[in-house]
Scaffold this motif. Structure first.
Motif, mmCIF file in Angstrom:
data_model
loop_
_atom_site.group_PDB
_atom_site.id
_atom_site.type_symbol
_atom_site.label_atom_id
_atom_site.label_comp_id
_atom_site.label_asym_id
_atom_site.label_seq_id
_atom_site.Cartn_x
_atom_site.Cartn_y
_atom_site.Cartn_z
ATOM 1 N N HIS A 1 -5.745 -4.014 8.379
ATOM 2 C CA HIS A 1 -7.746 -4.511 8.476
ATOM 3 C C HIS A 1 -8.191 -3.800 9.276
ATOM 4 O O HIS A 1 -9.321 -4.657 9.768
ATOM 5 N N CYS B 1 -6.456 5.249 4.490
ATOM 6 C CA CYS B 1 -6.798 3.873 3.105
ATOM 7 C C CYS B 1 -5.700 3.235 3.188
ATOM 8 O O CYS B 1 -5.884 2.094 3.992
ATOM 9 N N THR C 1 -11.198 1.536 6.226
ATOM 10 C CA THR C 1 -10.145 2.007 5.284
ATOM 11 C C THR C 1 -12.255 2.335 3.993
ATOM 12 O O THR C 1 -12.146 3.327 2.892
ATOM 13 N N TRP D 1 1.043 -1.135 -0.226
ATOM 14 C CA TRP D 1 0.366 0.175 0.039
ATOM 15 C C TRP D 1 0.493 0.997 -0.233
ATOM 16 O O TRP D 1 0.142 2.453 0.171
ATOM 17 N N TYR E 1 -5.137 -10.809 0.894
ATOM 18 C CA TYR E 1 -6.337 -10.651 1.386
ATOM 19 C C TYR E 1 -7.769 -11.290 1.366
ATOM 20 O O TYR E 1 -8.335 -11.851 2.771
ATOM 21 N N SER F 1 -12.403 5.880 4.100
ATOM 22 C CA SER F 1 -10.984 6.720 3.623
ATOM 23 C C SER F 1 -11.978 7.055 2.039
ATOM 24 O O SER F 1 -11.713 8.019 1.235
ATOM 25 N N LEU F 2 -12.287 5.515 1.728
ATOM 26 C CA LEU F 2 -12.595 5.460 0.573
ATOM 27 C C LEU F 2 -13.602 6.359 -0.335
ATOM 28 O O LEU F 2 -13.521 7.290 -0.850
ATOM 29 N N ALA G 1 -5.640 1.710 6.867
ATOM 30 C CA ALA G 1 -5.988 1.239 7.211
ATOM 31 C C ALA G 1 -6.020 -0.044 7.132
ATOM 32 O O ALA G 1 -6.524 -1.381 7.517
ATOM 33 N N VAL G 2 -5.833 -0.248 5.836
ATOM 34 C CA VAL G 2 -5.875 -1.444 4.840
ATOM 35 C C VAL G 2 -5.098 -2.944 5.004
ATOM 36 O O VAL G 2 -5.072 -3.966 5.567
ATOM 37 N N THR G 3 -4.092 -2.280 5.913
ATOM 38 C CA THR G 3 -3.081 -2.720 5.892
ATOM 39 C C THR G 3 -3.129 -2.899 7.479
ATOM 40 O O THR G 3 -2.746 -4.854 7.781
ATOM 41 N N TRP H 1 -11.770 -2.634 9.019
ATOM 42 C CA TRP H 1 -12.115 -1.766 7.000
ATOM 43 C C TRP H 1 -13.020 -0.906 7.658
ATOM 44 O O TRP H 1 -13.492 -0.277 6.460
#
Lengths: 689, 208
Positions: free
Chosen positions: A619, A612, A624, A202, A268, A627-628, A615-617, A621
């Motif tokens: 998990h 983002c 994530t 990421w 993932y 932020s998206l 957050a995705v690193t 969610w």
């Protein structure tokens, strides 16, 4: 539901060091401490000096290509410091770890070579060259800005988001141990279960998307924004390499984006792109990664070739020898760069015939590169050579780059490659290309264009001192690695068992320390130059008797670059203007100039991308998704903003231009022998006029 | 000024000033589409390798793909390209936005129909054939390839909805026209990609 995803308290580096106070963890905590303290110090300094408002208004929200370029370079400089310190930490480990454990754990060492490579490629070399192209190229083609100024700012913000994630990884969690190339199967979940590889994924993803958009922006700018009379074959060579680099970025970044996305899906969601089971195949990764990775090598080196061309020509006082051949050589290299990716994995199971074909394609690249070397040499022949700092780097480059190129041709032979692949011989080879080739070119460009960007020259003596530290530093740090590679030393080793390696490792350590010292002198040079900026000022804007249009205006340039589009009649446009007496003349009429207004969109998108990624690193969610959605909301909201341009009235343009013209006519022109003295106020004496 | 500045719909006859602004903007968007096409090309190349080598004893293309559903999807998407063409003509020749909005609405519905049919295919594959993306390398790339196209179509529809709001707020003005022209190129490109998927994935997959 766990609000922090898989994040836990003991992921924080300081707690880890508290619980397990080994030397390795203490080093990690020290690095984390530098990041935290550095960030705090920066925040305090900005607050104490009341810089928040100017920082936001004049820099972060600016869409000016010149400021965006400078911000890229600042970002790269911070990351360069980290990369070089990491290199020294690794050198020390290798020196101490001959028949001994050293002071770093094997995992920590692996993190270090992974971050070092990732940082140096994606967050030092890429932002440096993107920053310099950003600053220089629009000025050289006589344009007011790039074609899409907001997109330009967004590219910077995305790159910065990736860099931010890398810095956060020093404090929270651990980074990938999979190297800069992140090969599966090792980087798959079963073998790398932590968050490290996800940090790597990421951090790279926003940076590679940013680079794709940068390539698009630069290419359109060069095709559509050239000043009247600036035919393609009148462009300075630096613009040609910018064009080729941009085209490479447009085509070559997508494979990286896709490879990291597929790896993410594997990790993932349990997909099987690169796994060892259920039809997955690591060769998919090898092909995709190097379909990006090899053109990337030329993304890194072509801009350097452009800088060298400008430097050789300017400091020899001659037009560039073999301009057309240099253009065609650049194009040839750009095309060939897509035909050689397989040489990165000669040993991974292709037939000998396939390897031979790719080996020959690889050797072919030596031909256009050789053409360039001869052109640069012949540019100096009969020239009046001035050994300013950029020219020192340039001549050093010619000697060392040719040696590195020769070892590249050796490696291009699959038979040779089989015996030295993944050894220190390879490490020596690519550092031999990237340090004297790319990094020193960026240093040369930095010294060359700094006066244009900031309005004052860099201190000449300290610049030379830095060069005389860096030059032997590189040789000492990397030439021993050729020997070690041939002696059987493999890359990425945390410990050694052969005592005969020690003297070579000691030499390399000394070299790494010299490089670090060189970097410190460069920092000192910057401080001293800022303090002496009045004495070093070159307000008229042409300190080196420049030949192309970026030298035509004041230093620093007007926000709108040119009051009216310059009229180009030949190659070396500004040189001819000086000779024809057109360099300092007012246009018949001034016009209103329309410029893009500042926008908060780019910093917001960068912040969103960084959050983002984090957050995705881990998990997390909900964050994530939030932020998206935030990223989408900002993008859509921007499309409803109608008042995006500002008009600078013709009177204002005329007032500022005439003030500069008055200053230029009041300033004495100096001959080249006074170039490095305080007499140099940025106006060059033109012999014969 | 020439009347034809860039590939695709030009506004030279009806709106000179927007036409002048279009050249650089649309050219830039073509380049963006080119980099997007590189992404799809790589997905197709990976599919070509993995649909043969990555089946791993699981279901193969011939066991899974339904020609009938794919045909309906193709018809929906190709028709939506035609209706977007009608919208583009309305954009070029009419000051009022009624006809433009109508054709965009039809396009949106056709796109939605495509998404529903494709999603239904996926559900069927998972529930009836036990063929989720985690089953094999071939299925991983199949879902990623069609899923990337699906995501693009969805993004195009969000874009379309935003543009409908913009037409209501700003009317058919210059910046809105430029955005719609880019959306049109984007939408037609997705058609081209789908033709690739239909040919190389579906038809080749079920071919004896």
């Amino acid at each position: 539901m766990n609000w922090l995803g898989i994040l836990e308290w003991h992921d924080i580096v300081f707690l880890r060091a508290w619980q397990h106070p080994s030397s390795s963890e203490l080093v990690a905590a020290g690095a984390g401490g530098i990041v935290v303290l550095g960030a705090l110090a920066a925040l305090l300094l900005i607050t104490a000096k009341h810089w928040w408002r100017p920082l936001w208004r004049d820099w972060l929200t600016s869409l000016d290509h010149k400021k965006i370029g400078i911000m890229y370079i600042v970002l790269a400089t911070v990351m360069l410091a980290r990369g070089i310190i990491e290199a020294n930490v690794m050198r020390l480990q290798q020196l101490l770890a001959v028949d001994a454990p050293g002071y770093l754990s094997h995992e920590h060492f692996a993190q270090l070579f992974s971050t070092h490579g990732t940082i140096m490629i994606f967050f030092v070399a890429m932002p440096l060259l993107t920053g310099i192209i950003n600053f220089v190229m629009p000025l050289q083609i006589g344009a007011r800005d790039v074609s899409f100024p907001l997109l330009n700012a967004v590219s910077l913000a995305l790159t910065a988001a990736g860099a931010a994630l890398l810095m956060v990884s020093l404090v929270i969690g651990k980074f990938s141990t999979g190297g800069w190339s992140g090969y599966p199967s090792f980087t798959e979940k079963p073998f790398s279960p932590g968050a490290g590889v996800d940090y790597w994924i990421w951090a790279l993803t926003p940076a590679s998307i940013g680079s794709t958009l940068t390539g698009l922006n630069f290419a359109v700018t060069i095709y559509k924004q050239r000043a009247p009379g600036m035919d393609l074959f009148r462009m300075p060579l630096f613009c040609w390499v910018s064009l080729c680099t941009s085209i490479l970025m447009i085509f070559a970044m997508a494979p990286l984006t896709l490879a990291t996305l597929m790896l993410a899906l594997d990790r993932y969601a349990g997909f099987h792109f690169f796994t060892n089971a259920a039809g997955g195949d690591v060769m998919n990764y090898a092909n995709l990664f190097w379909l990006f990775g090899h053109p990337e090598v030329y993304i890194l080196i072509l801009p350097a070739f452009g800088i060298w061309s400008e430097v050789f020509s300017t400091f020899s006082g001659k037009t560039l020898y073999g301009y057309t051949s240099l253009v065609y050589a650049t194009m040839a290299i750009a095309v060939l760069s897509f035909t050689v990716w397989l040489h990165h994995f000669f040993t991974m199971g292709q037939s000998a015939d396939v390897n031979a074909a790719f080996g020959m394609a690889t050797m072919l690249i030596g031909v256009p590169t050789g053409v360039k070397v001869y052109d640069w040499l012949l540019t100096m022949v009969f020239g009046r050579i001035r050994f300013r700092v950029p020219m020192l780097y340039a001549n050093y480059f010619l000697l060392t780059f040719v040696l590195g190129g020769v070892t590249g041709v050796l490696l291009a032979n699959p038979g040779v490659d089989f015996s030295v692949h993944n050894s220190l011989f390879l490490v020596a080879h690519f550092h031999n290309m990237l340090i004297p080739g790319t990094l020193f070119a960026m240093f040369a460009g930095f010294h060359f264009w700094f006066p244009k960007a900031m309005g004052f020259r860099l201190h000449e003596g300290l610049g030379q001192l830095a060069f005389w530290l860096l030059a032997p530093g590189f040789l000492l740090a990397f030439f021993p690695l050729y020997a070690l590679g041939l002696m059987g030393g493999m890359r990425r080793m945390a410990v050694w068992s052969d005592p005969s390696f020690t003297p070579w490792l000691a030499a390399a350590m000394l070299g790494a320390m010299l490089i670090l010292a060189g970097l410190c002198v460069l920092a000192l040079q910057l401080v001293v130059s800022i303090r002496q900026r009045e004495a070093l000022a070159v307000p008229v804007g042409d300190p080196w008797d420049g030949r192309s249009l970026e030298w035509a205006g004041p230093a620093p340039p007007f926000e709108w670059n040119f009051p009216v589009p310059p009229e180009v009649r030949s190659r070396d446009a500004f040189n001819d203007m000086k000779r024809d007496g057109r360099a300092h003349s007012a246009p018949e009429r001034y016009h209103d100039i329309v410029m893009p207004k500042n926008s908060a969109v780019a910093p917001l998108l960068g912040l969103g991308a960084a959050i983002c990624g984090f957050a995705v690193t881990w998990h997390i969610w909900w964050l994530t998704i939030a932020s998206l959605l935030g990223l989408m909301a900002v993008t859509v909201a921007r499309s409803f903003v109608t008042n995006v341009e500002k008009t600078i009235p013709a009177d204002e343009v005329e007032r500022m231009h005439r003030a500069w013209l008055d200053r230029a006519s009041a300033t004495p022109a100096i001959p080249r022998r006074l170039e490095a003295t305080t007499d140099n106020r940025g106006k060059a004496e033109v012999p014969g006029t | 000024m020439t009347d034809h500045h860039h590939p695709g719909l030009n506004l030279g006859h009806t709106d000179r000033s927007t036409h002048a602004a279009a050249e650089e903007m649309i050219f830039g968007f073509w380049i963006f589409l080119m980099s997007d096409m590189v992404l799809f090309a790589l997905l197709f190349a990976t599919y070509a390798a993995m649909s043969v080598h990555g089946v791993a004893g699981g279901p193969a293309p011939a066991d899974l793909f339904e020609l009938k559903s794919a045909l309906y999807q193709t018809l929906l998407l190709l028709t939506s390209s035609f209706t977007f063409g009608m919208a583009s003509l309305a954009l070029k020749y009419r000051k009022d936005t009624g006809r433009l909005l109508f054709w965009m609405g039809v396009t949106f519905l056709l796109g939605a129909g495509f998404l529903v049919l494709e999603a239904r295919d996926w559900v069927k594959m998972v529930t009836e054939h036990n063929a989720p993306p985690q089953r094999s390398g071939f299925l991983s790339i199949y879902y990623l390839l069609t899923g990337t196209h699906f995501a693009h179509v969805s993004a195009g529809m969000i874009w379309m909805a935003v543009m409908a709001v913009q037409l209501a707020v700003f009317g058919n003005d210059g910046p809105v026209k430029l955005r719609l022209m880019r959306l049109a190129l984007f939408w037609h490109m997705l058609d081209v990609v789908w033709i690739g998927i239909f040919t190389f994935v579906i038809l080749l997959g079920v071919a004896p």
